[in-house]
Structures are given as C-alpha cells and as structure tokens.
Design a protein around this motif. Structure first.
Motif, PDB file in Angstrom:
ATOM      1  N   ASN A 119       0.889  -1.385   0.436  1.00  0.00           N
ATOM      2  CA  ASN A 119      -0.073   0.330   0.217  1.00  0.00           C
ATOM      3  C   ASN A 119       0.910   1.178   0.123  1.00  0.00           C
ATOM      4  O   ASN A 119       1.754   1.706   0.867  1.00  0.00           O
ATOM      5  N   ILE A 120       0.581   2.084  -0.644  1.00  0.00           N
ATOM      6  CA  ILE A 120       1.257   3.594  -0.790  1.00  0.00           C
ATOM      7  C   ILE A 120       0.525   4.657  -1.106  1.00  0.00           C
ATOM      8  O   ILE A 120      -0.474   4.324  -1.577  1.00  0.00           O
ATOM      9  N   VAL A 121       0.964   5.324  -0.094  1.00  0.00           N
ATOM     10  CA  VAL A 121       0.486   6.581  -0.075  1.00  0.00           C
ATOM     11  C   VAL A 121       0.981   7.436  -1.212  1.00  0.00           C
ATOM     12  O   VAL A 121       2.660   7.802  -0.711  1.00  0.00           O
ATOM     13  N   ILE A 122       0.809   8.171  -2.127  1.00  0.00           N
ATOM     14  CA  ILE A 122       1.343   9.137  -3.221  1.00  0.00           C
ATOM     15  C   ILE A 122       0.850  11.056  -2.423  1.00  0.00           C
ATOM     16  O   ILE A 122      -0.428  10.893  -2.538  1.00  0.00           O
ATOM     17  N   PHE A 123       1.597  11.372  -2.875  1.00  0.00           N
ATOM     18  CA  PHE A 123       1.262  12.705  -1.185  1.00  0.00           C
ATOM     19  C   PHE A 123       2.177  14.103  -2.192  1.00  0.00           C
ATOM     20  O   PHE A 123       2.605  13.967  -3.194  1.00  0.00           O
ATOM     21  N   GLY A 124       1.279  14.973  -2.303  1.00  0.00           N
ATOM     22  CA  GLY A 124       2.335  16.376  -2.723  1.00  0.00           C
ATOM     23  C   GLY A 124       0.721  17.467  -2.843  1.00  0.00           C
ATOM     24  O   GLY A 124      -0.336  16.761  -2.522  1.00  0.00           O
ATOM     25  N   ALA A 125       1.073  18.116  -3.207  1.00  0.00           N
ATOM     26  CA  ALA A 125      -0.064  19.718  -3.387  1.00  0.00           C
ATOM     27  C   ALA A 125      -0.992  19.445  -4.105  1.00  0.00           C
ATOM     28  O   ALA A 125      -0.334  18.787  -5.054  1.00  0.00           O
ATOM     29  N   PRO A 126      -2.043  20.232  -4.623  1.00  0.00           N
ATOM     30  CA  PRO A 126      -2.487  19.857  -5.535  1.00  0.00           C
ATOM     31  C   PRO A 126      -1.413  19.860  -6.527  1.00  0.00           C
ATOM     32  O   PRO A 126      -0.835  21.257  -6.575  1.00  0.00           O
ATOM     33  N   GLY A 127      -1.792  19.619  -7.621  1.00  0.00           N
ATOM     34  CA  GLY A 127      -1.073  19.844  -9.342  1.00  0.00           C
ATOM     35  C   GLY A 127       0.384  19.096  -8.896  1.00  0.00           C
ATOM     36  O   GLY A 127       1.100  19.430 -10.174  1.00  0.00           O
ATOM     37  N   ALA A 128       0.706  18.351  -7.995  1.00  0.00           N
ATOM     38  CA  ALA A 128       1.543  18.292  -7.764  1.00  0.00           C
ATOM     39  C   ALA A 128       1.929  16.769  -8.935  1.00  0.00           C
ATOM     40  O   ALA A 128       3.378  16.568  -9.408  1.00  0.00           O
ATOM     41  N   GLY A 129       0.963  16.447  -9.457  1.00  0.00           N
ATOM     42  CA  GLY A 129       0.661  15.105 -10.287  1.00  0.00           C
ATOM     43  C   GLY A 129       1.067  14.077  -9.624  1.00  0.00           C
ATOM     44  O   GLY A 129       1.061  12.750 -10.456  1.00  0.00           O
ATOM     45  N   LYS A 130       0.147  14.075  -8.804  1.00  0.00           N
ATOM     46  CA  LYS A 130      -0.464  12.728  -8.544  1.00  0.00           C
ATOM     47  C   LYS A 130      -1.388  11.611  -8.729  1.00  0.00           C
ATOM     48  O   LYS A 130      -0.883  10.555  -8.707  1.00  0.00           O
ATOM     49  N   GLY A 131      -2.283  12.422  -9.470  1.00  0.00           N
ATOM     50  CA  GLY A 131      -2.868  11.705 -10.466  1.00  0.00           C
ATOM     51  C   GLY A 131      -2.223  10.545 -11.540  1.00  0.00           C
ATOM     52  O   GLY A 131      -2.358   9.698 -12.396  1.00  0.00           O
ATOM     53  N   THR A 132      -1.212  11.976 -12.046  1.00  0.00           N
ATOM     54  CA  THR A 132      -0.298  11.369 -13.448  1.00  0.00           C
ATOM     55  C   THR A 132       0.303  10.164 -13.043  1.00  0.00           C
ATOM     56  O   THR A 132       0.117   9.283 -13.851  1.00  0.00           O
ATOM     57  N   GLN A 133       1.598  10.252 -11.591  1.00  0.00           N
ATOM     58  CA  GLN A 133       2.061   9.202 -11.090  1.00  0.00           C
ATOM     59  C   GLN A 133       1.308   7.979 -10.984  1.00  0.00           C
ATOM     60  O   GLN A 133       2.051   7.040 -11.273  1.00  0.00           O
ATOM     61  N   SER A 134      -0.414   8.412 -10.741  1.00  0.00           N
ATOM     62  CA  SER A 134      -0.356   7.117  -9.879  1.00  0.00           C
ATOM     63  C   SER A 134      -0.655   6.159 -11.929  1.00  0.00           C
ATOM     64  O   SER A 134      -0.946   4.782 -10.903  1.00  0.00           O
ATOM     65  N   ASP A 135      -0.727   6.444 -12.571  1.00  0.00           N
ATOM     66  CA  ASP A 135      -1.830   5.862 -13.710  1.00  0.00           C
ATOM     67  C   ASP A 135      -0.170   4.867 -13.932  1.00  0.00           C
ATOM     68  O   ASP A 135      -0.484   3.874 -14.698  1.00  0.00           O
ATOM     69  N   LYS A 136       0.235   5.795 -14.127  1.00  0.00           N
ATOM     70  CA  LYS A 136       2.171   4.647 -14.978  1.00  0.00           C
ATOM     71  C   LYS A 136       2.055   3.527 -13.784  1.00  0.00           C
ATOM     72  O   LYS A 136       2.384   2.894 -13.234  1.00  0.00           O
ATOM     73  N   MET A 137       2.082   3.490 -12.159  1.00  0.00           N
ATOM     74  CA  MET A 137       2.228   2.907 -10.915  1.00  0.00           C
ATOM     75  C   MET A 137       1.291   1.757 -10.874  1.00  0.00           C
ATOM     76  O   MET A 137       1.642   1.127 -10.629  1.00  0.00           O
ATOM     77  N   ILE A 138      -0.107   2.180 -11.267  1.00  0.00           N
ATOM     78  CA  ILE A 138      -0.806   1.108 -11.879  1.00  0.00           C
ATOM     79  C   ILE A 138      -0.384   0.085 -12.661  1.00  0.00           C
ATOM     80  O   ILE A 138      -0.621  -0.890 -12.673  1.00  0.00           O
ATOM     81  N   GLU A 139      -0.011   0.599 -14.172  1.00  0.00           N
ATOM     82  CA  GLU A 139       0.071   0.073 -15.241  1.00  0.00           C
ATOM     83  C   GLU A 139       1.491  -1.041 -14.180  1.00  0.00           C
ATOM     84  O   GLU A 139       1.389  -2.032 -14.988  1.00  0.00           O
TER      85      GLU A 139
END
Ligand SMILES: Nc1ncnc2c1ncn2[C@@H]1O[C@H](COP(=O)(O)OP(=O)(O)O)[C@@H](O)[C@H]1O
Ligand SMILES: [Mg+2]
Length: 192
Positions: free
Chosen positions: A3-23
C-alpha cells in the motif's frame, strides 16, 4: 502487499504518476477526489454534502472521509497487490485513522511518496488543468485556498510519516517519465 500513499500539493502530479504506477505494478487506485466527484455527479446524499466543501476549497470532514475510504478499500477484496492512496490522508487525524483501518485488516502503508513541486509551478499546472478538466475547483481563487489548506493541514504529514520511517522525498519537477523513474527506485527498493 504494497500500500502506497502518493503525497503532494494539488497539482503535484499525484494522479498522473498514479496512472503509471497502476500500469507497472498492478496496484489498485483510490483517489478520494475522484470518489467524491463521482458521488457529486450521481447526485447522491454524500455528493451533496461533499460539494459544499469542495466548491469552497475546504476539506471534507475526517469521519466522513474515513468511512468512504474503508468502503472503497474493502471493495478491492483480499487478493489485491496493494493500493495507491491518492489524496488521502490530508490531515494527521486521517493518517492515524488510515493506520488504524489498515491495522484492523492486518495491513500497513509500505511507503509515503512525497512529490515536491514549487508553488509557482503548481499554480500554472492547475490553471492549465482547469482549462481542460472542467473541475469546479480549478480556478485561481479556489486553487489559492487549496494551496493554503495544503500548507496548514496537509504538509505536517511529511513529519508524521518521517517519524513512521516510511517517508520518501521525490523531486516532482521534470518530465512525467523522469519523475516516474524516481518513483520506481523507491518502490523497487521496498521489501515484499
Ligand atoms: N511532470 C509534469 N510536468 C508538467 N505538468 C504536469 C506534470 N505532471 C502532471 N502535470 C500536469 O499538472 C496537472 C496536475 O496533475 P495531477 O496529476 O492532476 O496532480 P494532482 O493529482 O497531484 O493534483 C495536470 O494538468 C497534469 O497534466
Ligand atoms: Mg489528483
């Protein structure tokens, strides 16, 4: 189980990097923002309550968020390889509640990955996202409020997770692929 918490301010790229981690890693993804936006879109009771807070740049009350999260987590079933928590926790009480919720299931957070991005870059990314996403909270005034909330309520989690011994700092400036390779180094070094 990672289980990983991806953390950062709004706009830090959490959603963008999550997509790559999921894949790459086959992890599940829990974006509390997406969960809430879908409740709003479907006009549920929860959605109506949430909308008031979101449109005002505020956080959803902790207890409500934690209930939602536990439901979504359990919906992944027992066999998953781990999930990415994206947009949660945002406060120390939420981090404590997450730890407790996972402990009740014999699980843990393996790593908290902080995407560090300067404020000026965050603002310009979010203004740009607002032009294409249609997200009601991507306008200059609400963005500023969200960044303030991040600094006041969410950034103390960096210290909290450091004390837990699982905080990893990742530079969030660069191309999406450059940043992802920094994240891969962190994940690949985690024990199974
Ligand atoms: N490395 C990057 N460089 C430039 N822009 C980026 C980068 N990563 C993400 N973005 C853009 O920044 C905006 C915010 O990214 P997003 O993943 O939605 O952030 P978060 O989920 O942390 O709020 C999006 O418009 C996205 O396309
Ligand atoms: Mg996001």
């Amino acid at each position: 189980m990672k289980n990983i918490v991806i953390f950062g301010a709004p706009g830090a790229g959490k959603g963008t990097q999550s997509d790559k981690m999921i894949e790459k890693y086959g992890l599940g993804h829990i974006s509390t923002g997406d969960v809430l936006r879908s409740e709003i879109k479907n006009g549920t009771e929860l959605g109506k309550i949430a909308k008031g807070f979101i449109d005002n740049g505020q956080l959803i009350p902790d207890e409500l968020m934690i209930d939602i999260l536990a439901n979504v987590y359990d919906s992944f079933g027992k066999e998953h390889k781990g999930v990415i928590f994206d947009g949660f926790p945002r406060t120390i009480p939420q981090a404590e509640a997450l730890k407790k919720m996972l402990a009740e299931r014999g699980h843990v957070v393996a790593a908290m990955i902080e995407l560090a991005v300067p404020e000026k870059e965050l603002m310009s990314r979010l203004i740009n996202r607002g032009k294409i996403s249609g997200r009601s909270d991507d306008n200059a005034e609400t963005i500023q409020k969200r960044l303030n909330v991040y600094h006041e309520q969410t950034s103390p989690l960096i210290d909290w997770y450091s004390k837990e011994g699982i905080h990893h700092h990742v530079e969030g400036l660069g191309t999406v692929d450059e940043i992802f390779s920094r994240i891969e180094s962190v994940i690949d070094a985690l024990e199974d």
